[in-house]
Scaffold this motif. Structure first.
Motif, short mmCIF file in Angstrom:
data_model
loop_
_atom_site.label_atom_id
_atom_site.label_comp_id
_atom_site.label_asym_id
_atom_site.label_seq_id
_atom_site.Cartn_x
_atom_site.Cartn_y
_atom_site.Cartn_z
N ILE A 30 -1.18 -1.24 -4.02
CA ILE A 30 -2.54 -0.29 -3.44
C ILE A 30 -2.38 1.34 -3.53
O ILE A 30 -1.28 1.54 -2.37
CB ILE A 30 -4.04 -0.76 -2.78
N TRP A 31 -2.31 2.32 -4.46
CA TRP A 31 -2.08 3.54 -4.13
C TRP A 31 -3.64 4.01 -2.92
O TRP A 31 -4.56 4.32 -4.19
CB TRP A 31 -1.40 4.38 -5.32
N THR A 32 -3.16 5.05 -2.75
CA THR A 32 -4.02 5.66 -1.57
C THR A 32 -3.86 6.88 -1.22
O THR A 32 -2.27 6.79 -1.03
CB THR A 32 -5.30 5.34 -0.48
N HIS A 33 -4.12 7.62 -0.47
CA HIS A 33 -3.80 9.20 0.37
C HIS A 33 -4.73 9.55 1.84
O HIS A 33 -5.47 8.90 1.95
CB HIS A 33 -4.06 9.85 -0.98
N LEU A 34 -3.84 10.43 2.46
CA LEU A 34 -4.26 11.28 3.58
C LEU A 34 -5.69 11.72 3.02
O LEU A 34 -5.58 12.58 2.17
CB LEU A 34 -2.84 11.31 4.44
N HIS A 35 -6.29 11.71 4.13
CA HIS A 35 -7.46 12.47 4.44
C HIS A 35 -7.36 14.01 5.01
O HIS A 35 -6.68 14.06 6.15
CB HIS A 35 -9.00 11.33 4.47
N GLU A 73 0.67 12.10 -9.41
CA GLU A 73 2.22 10.76 -10.50
C GLU A 73 1.61 9.42 -10.57
O GLU A 73 1.85 8.82 -11.95
CB GLU A 73 2.70 10.38 -8.59
N ALA A 74 -0.23 9.47 -10.80
CA ALA A 74 -0.73 8.36 -11.71
C ALA A 74 -0.72 8.61 -12.33
O ALA A 74 -0.72 8.53 -13.63
CB ALA A 74 -2.08 8.49 -10.95
N SER A 75 -1.13 10.16 -13.13
CA SER A 75 -0.63 10.89 -14.02
C SER A 75 0.03 10.37 -15.69
O SER A 75 0.23 10.35 -16.55
CB SER A 75 -1.20 12.61 -14.49
N ASN A 76 1.59 10.26 -14.55
CA ASN A 76 2.88 9.89 -14.93
C ASN A 76 2.80 8.40 -15.65
O ASN A 76 3.45 7.87 -16.36
CB ASN A 76 3.75 10.28 -14.75
N ILE A 77 1.98 7.35 -14.43
CA ILE A 77 2.34 6.10 -15.07
C ILE A 77 0.48 5.69 -15.76
O ILE A 77 -0.54 6.26 -15.40
CB ILE A 77 2.53 5.42 -13.72
N ASN A 78 0.35 4.40 -16.39
CA ASN A 78 -0.36 3.69 -16.75
C ASN A 78 -0.44 2.68 -16.36
O ASN A 78 0.03 1.78 -17.40
CB ASN A 78 -0.68 3.59 -18.11
N ARG A 79 -0.37 1.92 -15.51
CA ARG A 79 -0.15 0.47 -14.71
C ARG A 79 -1.37 -0.19 -14.28
O ARG A 79 -2.35 0.21 -13.35
CB ARG A 79 1.43 0.52 -13.72
N VAL A 108 0.87 -1.18 0.56
CA VAL A 108 0.22 0.08 0.11
C VAL A 108 1.18 1.44 0.06
O VAL A 108 1.88 1.52 0.95
CB VAL A 108 -0.92 0.23 1.34
N ARG A 109 1.07 2.24 -0.94
CA ARG A 109 1.12 3.21 -1.22
C ARG A 109 0.82 4.38 -1.01
O ARG A 109 -0.14 4.60 -0.84
CB ARG A 109 2.04 3.65 -2.54
N LEU A 110 0.90 5.54 0.40
CA LEU A 110 0.59 6.15 0.78
C LEU A 110 0.51 7.44 0.70
O LEU A 110 1.78 8.33 0.65
CB LEU A 110 0.14 6.08 2.18
N PHE A 111 -0.28 8.36 -0.82
CA PHE A 111 0.28 9.60 -0.77
C PHE A 111 0.22 10.71 0.76
O PHE A 111 -1.28 10.60 0.78
CB PHE A 111 0.21 9.88 -2.05
N ASP A 112 0.96 11.34 0.47
CA ASP A 112 0.02 12.81 1.65
C ASP A 112 -1.39 13.38 1.41
O ASP A 112 -1.62 14.37 2.35
CB ASP A 112 0.97 14.23 1.38
N SER A 113 -1.65 13.68 0.08
CA SER A 113 -2.92 14.42 -0.73
C SER A 113 -3.82 13.84 -1.70
O SER A 113 -2.19 12.84 -2.06
CB SER A 113 -3.01 15.43 -0.60
N LEU A 114 -4.58 13.57 -1.77
CA LEU A 114 -5.63 13.31 -2.74
C LEU A 114 -4.71 13.88 -4.30
O LEU A 114 -4.02 13.14 -5.31
CB LEU A 114 -6.56 13.83 -3.29
N GLU A 115 -4.32 14.87 -4.29
CA GLU A 115 -3.00 16.33 -5.29
C GLU A 115 -2.24 15.28 -6.01
O GLU A 115 -1.56 15.02 -7.33
CB GLU A 115 -3.35 17.63 -5.40
N LEU A 116 -1.53 15.09 -4.88
CA LEU A 116 0.20 14.24 -5.13
C LEU A 116 -0.27 13.03 -5.67
O LEU A 116 0.25 12.32 -6.26
CB LEU A 116 0.86 14.29 -3.90
#
Ligand code: TXA
Ligand code: MG
Length: 317
Positions: A291-296, A237-243, A225-233
């Motif tokens: 799983i990529w997710t983010h802090l709320h 990052e997701a816009s750069n990849i297509n996996r 599980v990869r946890l980003f500090d925010s939805l924006e981040l």
């Protein structure tokens, strides 16, 4: 027996000293008669739970709570205000409660759950019911009867089906045995308790032996599980990849794409909390590598959601 719907069956099994999966508004519990040490021992065995991790005891009323603990005036006031509901209060216990239930502590965690079937089981059986979350130790808590069946079905008598849990994350734990302290962030926002008590210390230390459910690595979904500090981040990052081997688990995002899963499209944390564990569980078994997710945002239930996400991502990043 598997999954069943008859309240009387649950009552009968519990009175016979058996383990039953029980619905609550937070998560499903693995229930046994809290005052029967032999029945309680079965809980630790079925969950593979360390014996030093005390159980929460569920009761139907403040009166029933008073039969097993010293209910202080503050505790009574809080129960009257917030129960039935997602609040567990730690109080000093009476000797009728077996040491095994409380792992030798002279305190006991008590909760009046807000689920019609569970309340009926409590009332009809007249039992105090010890019930930790009905998952093997270290894994994600179950929010449907079939989650329980998949992981523990073979080692328990059966599961009372009460539908999906409405709150979806565990109760908030408040210790009132000294000056008030929150031991676990949960379904009742800290802000609600602070309105009653003033500022409350939050002590979630993962090394706190008083609440081992708070170990850093908990809620393991089985994949990284990869946890980003925010939805924006995450979105950047997701816009750069297509996996196709990465699932995005987001809240408040407008992006509609394959492999994107929404906890709440409008970013409502009550809705997000109710779906969190079943989403982690589903994605953990759906063939993704990550799983990529983010802090709320850190307010209301956002704090409890972030706590769960940090633990789910611990050491998997
Ligand atoms: O929402 C919930 O609380 C769910 C449902 C089933 O009611 N139950 C639940 O139980 O989450 P469990 O066992 O998974 O988590 C209980 C937590 C543990 O971290 C335990 O260490 C803590 O409560 N706890 C129980 N009794 C305690 C006590 N006397 N002192 C300090 N912590 C206690
Ligand atoms: Mg648990």
């Amino acid at each position: 027996m598997g999954i069943f719907r008859e309240i009387e069956t649950a009552v009968h099994l519990l009175k016979s000293g058996e383990l039953v999966g029980l619905p609550t508004e937070t998560v499903y519990g693995l229930g046994a008669n809290a005052l029967d040490a032999e029945a309680v021992a079965k809980i630790f065995k079925a969950k593979n739970r360390p014996a030093f991790d005390p159980l929460i005891v569920h009761v139907a009323s403040v009166e029933q709570a008073s039969s097993i603990a010293h209910v202080s005036p503050t505790a009574k006031r809080l129960f009257e205000k917030f129960s039935p509901g997602p609040l567990t209060i730690i109080l000093s216990k009476k000797s009728i409660v077996p040491d095994l239930t409380t792992s030798g502590h002279d305190t006991v965690g008590i909760r009046i759950p807000n689920h019609p079937l569970m309340l009926e089981v409590l009332e009809r059986s007249n039992l105090c019911i010890a019930a930790p979350s009905a998952n093997p130790f270290g894994y994600t808590s179950p929010t449907t009867a079939s989650h329980v069946d998949q992981q523990l079905g073979d080692s328990i008598a059966g599961i009372l089906d009460g539908g999906p849990c409405s709150v979806g994350i565990e109760s908030t734990i408040l210790d009132l045995t000294a000056s008030p302290r929150i031991l676990r962030l949960g379904g009742l926002p800290v802000e609600a308790l602070e309105q009653e008590l003033g500022p409350i210390e939050v002590q979630l230390s993962s090394s706190n032996p008083k609440a081992p459910g708070m170990l850093s690595a908990h809620y393991n979904p089985g994949v990284k599980v990869r946890l980003f500090d925010s939805l924006e981040l995450l979105e950047a990052e997701a816009s750069n990849i297509n996996r196709s081997n990465v699932a995005m688990l987001v809240s408040g995002s407008a992006i509609e794409r394959q492999h994107w899963f929404h906890l709440s499209k409008v970013g409502n944390d009550i809705e997000a909390a109710s779906k969190l564990f079943s989403a982690l569980r589903y994605l953990g078994g759906a063939g993704y590598d990550e799983i990529w997710t983010h802090l709320h945002p850190e307010s209301g239930l956002g704090k409890a959601i972030n706590d769960r996400l940090k633990r789910a991502s611990f050491r998997t990043q």
